[in-house]
Design a protein around this motif. Structure first.
Motif, PDB file in Angstrom:
ATOM      1  N   GLY A 140       0.804  -1.207   0.000  1.00 51.48           N
ATOM      2  CA  GLY A 140       0.000   0.000   0.000  1.00 51.48           C
ATOM      3  C   GLY A 140       0.841   1.263   0.000  1.00 51.48           C
ATOM      4  N   LEU A 141       1.884   1.294   0.832  1.00 54.72           N
ATOM      5  CA  LEU A 141       2.771   2.461   0.868  1.00 54.72           C
ATOM      6  C   LEU A 141       3.548   2.594  -0.438  1.00 54.72           C
ATOM      7  CD1 LEU A 141       4.145   2.098   4.513  1.00 54.72           C
ATOM      8  CD2 LEU A 141       2.358   3.641   3.702  1.00 54.72           C
ATOM      9  N   TYR A 142       3.891   1.461  -1.049  1.00 51.09           N
ATOM     10  CA  TYR A 142       4.590   1.490  -2.343  1.00 51.09           C
ATOM     11  C   TYR A 142       3.705   2.134  -3.410  1.00 51.09           C
ATOM     12  CZ  TYR A 142       6.471  -0.311  -6.753  1.00 51.09           C
ATOM     13  OH  TYR A 142       6.945  -0.428  -8.035  1.00 51.09           O
ATOM     14  N   GLU A 143       2.423   1.789  -3.410  1.00 50.23           N
ATOM     15  CA  GLU A 143       1.507   2.392  -4.392  1.00 50.23           C
ATOM     16  C   GLU A 143       1.366   3.893  -4.154  1.00 50.23           C
ATOM     17  OE1 GLU A 143       0.482   0.990  -6.968  1.00 50.23           O
ATOM     18  OE2 GLU A 143       0.890  -1.106  -6.529  1.00 50.23           O
ATOM     19  N   PHE A 144       1.295   4.312  -2.891  1.00 45.82           N
ATOM     20  CA  PHE A 144       1.268   5.747  -2.589  1.00 45.82           C
ATOM     21  C   PHE A 144       2.547   6.414  -3.101  1.00 45.82           C
ATOM     22  CE2 PHE A 144      -1.740   4.940   1.161  1.00 45.82           C
ATOM     23  CZ  PHE A 144      -2.837   5.378   0.440  1.00 45.82           C
ATOM     24  N   SER A 145       3.692   5.775  -2.874  1.00 46.72           N
ATOM     25  CA  SER A 145       4.973   6.334  -3.301  1.00 46.72           C
ATOM     26  C   SER A 145       5.036   6.494  -4.815  1.00 46.72           C
ATOM     27  CB  SER A 145       6.126   5.442  -2.826  1.00 46.72           C
ATOM     28  OG  SER A 145       6.174   5.353  -1.429  1.00 46.72           O
ATOM     29  N   GLN A 146       4.643   5.437  -5.530  1.00 42.62           N
ATOM     30  CA  GLN A 146       4.706   5.494  -6.989  1.00 42.62           C
ATOM     31  C   GLN A 146       3.767   6.557  -7.547  1.00 42.62           C
ATOM     32  OE1 GLN A 146       6.890   3.603  -9.049  1.00 42.62           O
ATOM     33  NE2 GLN A 146       7.740   3.401  -7.003  1.00 42.62           N
ATOM     34  N   SER A 147       2.573   6.670  -6.963  1.00 43.99           N
ATOM     35  CA  SER A 147       1.618   7.661  -7.452  1.00 43.99           C
ATOM     36  C   SER A 147       2.111   9.077  -7.215  1.00 43.99           C
ATOM     37  CB  SER A 147       0.260   7.450  -6.764  1.00 43.99           C
ATOM     38  OG  SER A 147      -0.290   6.190  -7.081  1.00 43.99           O
ATOM     39  N   SER A 148       2.656   9.337  -6.023  1.00 41.37           N
ATOM     40  CA  SER A 148       3.141  10.686  -5.731  1.00 41.37           C
ATOM     41  C   SER A 148       4.398  11.003  -6.530  1.00 41.37           C
ATOM     42  CB  SER A 148       3.419  10.828  -4.234  1.00 41.37           C
ATOM     43  OG  SER A 148       4.383   9.888  -3.792  1.00 41.37           O
ATOM     44  N   PHE A 149       5.275  10.012  -6.727  1.00 41.70           N
ATOM     45  CA  PHE A 149       6.513  10.246  -7.480  1.00 41.70           C
ATOM     46  C   PHE A 149       6.212  10.559  -8.946  1.00 41.70           C
ATOM     47  CE2 PHE A 149      10.323   9.009  -9.816  1.00 41.70           C
ATOM     48  CZ  PHE A 149      11.314   9.616  -9.072  1.00 41.70           C
TER      49      PHE A 149
END
Length: 842
Positions: free
Chosen positions: A506-515
């Motif tokens: 879940g945190l990885y998906e947040f990271s990829q979306s924000s990046f």
């Protein structure tokens, strides 16, 4: 000692819940330093990320990353002509400068590296593949596979695709477009700078047959810069197959099979001409789609595949119109772009790993708190004073949920205030749902795993190993599986069943979306993005929600079976469908063990007490608070030792208003008897009735009218004596002035009222003060039955005398059982109605 009026009824659910909540809030108030350290970790981590981000931004703010101008024409020291924009003497500027007219690059094919080109192997036995020895001298050709319904037509087209000569018209990169060029270099996010011309690897030109001296360097002019580019010949090997299934099998059988380079067998491309003939061109093209950059963007398909399509089209035109006909593919170029400052958001890039640790550090806090109550027997102590399972679970769970929620809220707010894109670019509602569900799962998991530990230090060490191990495994193993599109999605879901991996995903998906949102100037994750098949947030939310419900259910089940002291059966939830055994008095004068029957030989006084108990079992009366019927406790032998008899068939009838003293040396079975009566140990045989309730089946009912002073003081180290009595007084349904009066009288009776002792933390009490506080706790609320296991241990003579006076006053309208090894038989017999002297054999 009288503690106000006896409560008219048992404390209700909400009164018990209020008592526990007040105790927890007081406990939390005393833990201010721990809370500051807990919150400082994510705050410090966020500040560290901001400092590193500023340091990185300062590096990108240097001149070499900024657009500038260079003089292209001079006269003496005077500049006659400037060229502004990207200066190709320093290619670092490309990422930031505006590019209104991108460079035109010659079209290239994506080809395998020299080490991985297809050869004959144990899993590819076709005789037309090259000999494996070609890898030693670097002469392996590029293998292309062809198939179709018309083989003669297909072979003609395949020969037309690859030229037999090489030519270059000028030194411009456009001069290479007339040839079939290829590169093993992988594409980047953009094609402003073609990696094939800015790497150590050579650029290949494909030929039907390569000469001996087929490698050379040519100067290539790019804007104002000239570079030397090495060109090498690569022979194109055309192999015909009978069907598309054969081509497909060879393509996938040899692709990255195993880790050893000798097992990697890559095909350059595959072509299926299907039903093509002189009237129709219908072609399917295979290409390697696994060459992707870090963002997962397939630039191969956009920049390298068009050349494959052009080769087939060109070959078909030559078949129809002759070899002199060509449909020239001149160049590939990127779209123009405006000035784009270089953005490299560290919080988004490292958020998956760092923020996994931030959230997981709540788990050891909850786990150690629960294990501490278990290790110190505080949970069972509260239960013995009337705290039900319902109020305990509701308040404890809500208490940890509130702490976790406040922690996460502060974390998100602080990260947003200091401008971390990880928080500001993603929809806050998605973040709220994800964090809320996960902290609930984490708390439920802590309740479940607390039953496996009995030592706080062990639980702490294992919990923190799990925290850091989960972060490292997620960041350096699980993430690679997520990014590898060839890895089965089903196995990803299986791995996400581990809560730590689900959190990281879940945190990885947040990271990829924000990046990507910050880099491309778009937005982060929105609810609509969850329907995207490449976004794993939807499956993660479903997994952690279902796990939360299941783990919470099993945690409660295990708690009821193992840790409440009620000794319930593992078939707890099936018992409601079974006929409940009667808990009324019944005669149990004969003891059986296996197939043998034991008739106990007893002394006259013991026989008299046994007959009294048997008579009470036949004709029960409310005058006797405690009736023990041949109570027996046997500990199983270990390491070849025989069984240990702690209590041998104890029969006892104790009326109200009587204090029963048990005297005996250590190991005589006094504490074992007390532990059976208060629910800490299960009788081997026999039973006992307290206020008419059976200790084997009705301990929950017994707890509401019972007071206990255990052998070892069970106290919270950071709560004061007054706070202990207020808590247990509320559990006994005392409230208002009655509660205040009862607490003050209890403190005065055990000499803990004056000198500010009542408001000192129990952890700072001496051993004698702790024993006096334990006695006061056992008597508050006027319980009908009180057990005191060696209450005088550690007391000086004056305190000991005062204690016995307190017990003497407190025995009115209640039954008291106490044990001791410190008083002479004659002194005890002088002051108490009943004294039992227990031998070493129980």
């Amino acid at each position: 000692m009288r503690n106000g009026n006896r409560p008219n009824e048992l404390a209700s659910f909400w009164i018990q819940a209020n008592a526990l909540l007040r105790k927890n809030l007081t406990f939390q108030k005393r833990n201010v330093k721990t809370n500051i350290r807990l919150i400082f970790f994510p705050f410090g981590l966020c500040i560290l990320l901001v400092l590193l981000q500023n340091l990185l931004n300062n590096q990108f703010d240097k001149a070499k990353f900024k657009c500038g101008c260079i003089c292209t024409k001079t006269q003496g020291e005077r500049c006659l002509e400037n060229q502004c924009g990207v200066q190709f003497s320093d290619f670092d500027q490309v990422g930031a400068c505006p590019i209104t007219n991108p460079i035109e690059w010659t079209p290239l094919l994506q080809i395998p590296d020299l080490r991985y080109r297809a050869v004959r192997t144990d899993f590819l036995q076709y005789s037309d593949f090259p000999n494996p020895l070609c890898r030693i001298n670097g002469s392996c050709p590029l293998t292309m596979l062809f198939t179709g319904t018309n083989q003669s037509f297909g072979e003609v087209l395949s020969w037309n695709m690859i030229p037999s000569t090489f030519g270059i018209n000028n030194t411009d990169v456009m001069g290479l477009a007339t040839n079939v060029m290829g590169s093993a270099s992988e594409t980047e996010n953009t094609n402003f700078l073609e990696p094939a011309f800015f790497s150590d690897r050579p650029v290949y030109y494909l030929q039907s047959q390569c000469n001996k001296n087929s490698s050379f360097s040519v100067p290539i002019q790019i804007s104002t810069t000239s570079i030397q580019q090495e060109l090498r010949c690569a022979q194109a090997l055309r192999l015909w197959r009978n069907s598309s299934s054969e081509v497909n099998n060879e393509l996938y059988k040899g692709y990255r099979k195993g880790n050893a380079e000798r097992k990697i067998n890559e095909i350059a491309a595959g072509y299926d001409f299907l039903n093509s003939n002189e009237n129709i061109l219908n072609v399917s093209i295979w290409y390697n789609s696994t060459y992707k950059n870090d963002t997962g963007f397939d630039l191969i398909a956009l920049a390298r595949i068009p050349r494959s399509v052009n080769l087939v089209s060109n070959a078909y035109l030559q078949f129809l119109l002759g070899p002199g006909t060509k449909m020239l593919f001149e160049f590939v170029k990127e779209m123009p772009k405006p000035k784009t400052p270089i953005k490299f958001d560290l919080a988004s890039l490292l958020g998956g790993l760092f923020f996994t640790w931030v959230i997981l550090q709540l788990f050891p806090v909850v786990l150690t708190s629960l294990v501490y109550e278990k290790q110190q027997n505080l949970r069972i102590m509260m239960k013995m004073h009337g705290l039900g399972d319902g109020p305990y679970w509701m308040i404890s769970y809500s208490y940890f949920l509130a702490i976790s929620f406040i922690y996460m809220l502060c974390f998100v707010i602080f990260g947003s205030v200091i401008g971390l894109k990880f928080f500001t670019m993603n929809d806050y509602s998605i973040q709220f749902v994800f964090y809320f569900i996960y902290i609930n799962l984490q708390i439920s998991l802590a309740f479940l795993l607390a039953s496996l530990f009995s030592n706080v230090k062990t639980a702490t060490v294992i919990a923190y190993i799990g925290v850091f191990g989960t972060g490292l495994l997620s960041g350096f193993l699980f993430q690679f599986f997520v990014q590898d599109n060839s890895f089965p999605r089903g196995w990803i879901i299986v791995m996400e069943l581990y809560p730590g991996f689900a959190l990281y995903r879940g945190l990885y998906e947040f990271s990829q979306s924000s990046f990507s949102g910050d880099t491309l100037g778009t937005h982060g994750m929105r609810w609509g993005d969850l329907s995207d098949s490449t976004n794993g947030m939807k499956e993660v939310l479903i997994i952690i929600f279902l796990e939360w419900i299941l783990v919470l259910f099993f945690a409660y089940y295990v708690d009821q079976v193992l840790t409440t002291g009620s000794w319930k059966s593992p078939h707890l939830f099936l018992k409601r469908f079974q006929k409940k055994p009667s808990s009324s008095f019944r005669k149990t004068s004969i003891q059986r063990q296996g197939s043998k029957v034991f008739v106990m030989t007893e002394k006259p006084d013991i026989r008299q007490e046994t007959e009294k108990v048997e008579q009470l079992l036949l004709e029960p009366t409310v005058n006797h608070a405690i009736v023990c019927d041949k109570l027996r406790k046997v500990y199983q032998g270990r390491d070849g030792n025989p069984e240990k008899f702690a209590v041998k068939g104890l029969s006892l009838a104790l009326p109200q208003g009587e204090c029963f003293g048990m005297l005996g040396p250590n190991g005589a079975g006094k504490t074992s008897f007390i532990n059976m009566m208060i629910g800490l140990a299960k009788p081997t045989s026999g039973t006992a009735f307290v206020q008419g309730l059976d200790i084997r089946t009705d301990m929950n009912g017994i707890y509401t009218s019972m007071g206990v002073c255990p052998q070892h003081d069970l106290l919270w180290e950071i709560l004061t004596g007054r706070e202990h009595l207020l808590f247990y007084g509320r559990l006994k349904n005392l409230k208002g002035s009655d509660l205040t009066q009862a607490v003050e009288e209890s403190l005065k009776s055990v000499n803990l009222f004056h000198g500010g002792v009542a408001d000192k933390k129990a952890g700072k009490y001496s051993g004698g003060m702790k024993r006096r506080l334990s006695v006061a706790i056992s008597l508050i609320g006027d319980p009908r039955v009180v057990y005191m296991d060696e209450p005088s241990t550690g007391l000086d003579p004056a305190s000991r005398k005062n204690l016995w006076n307190v017990v003497k006053r407190a025995k009115q309208d209640r039954a008291i059982i106490l044990t001791s090894t410190l008083f002479s038989f004659s002194w005890f017999l002088k002051h108490y109605q009943v004294v039992a002297l227990i031998s070493e054999k129980g």
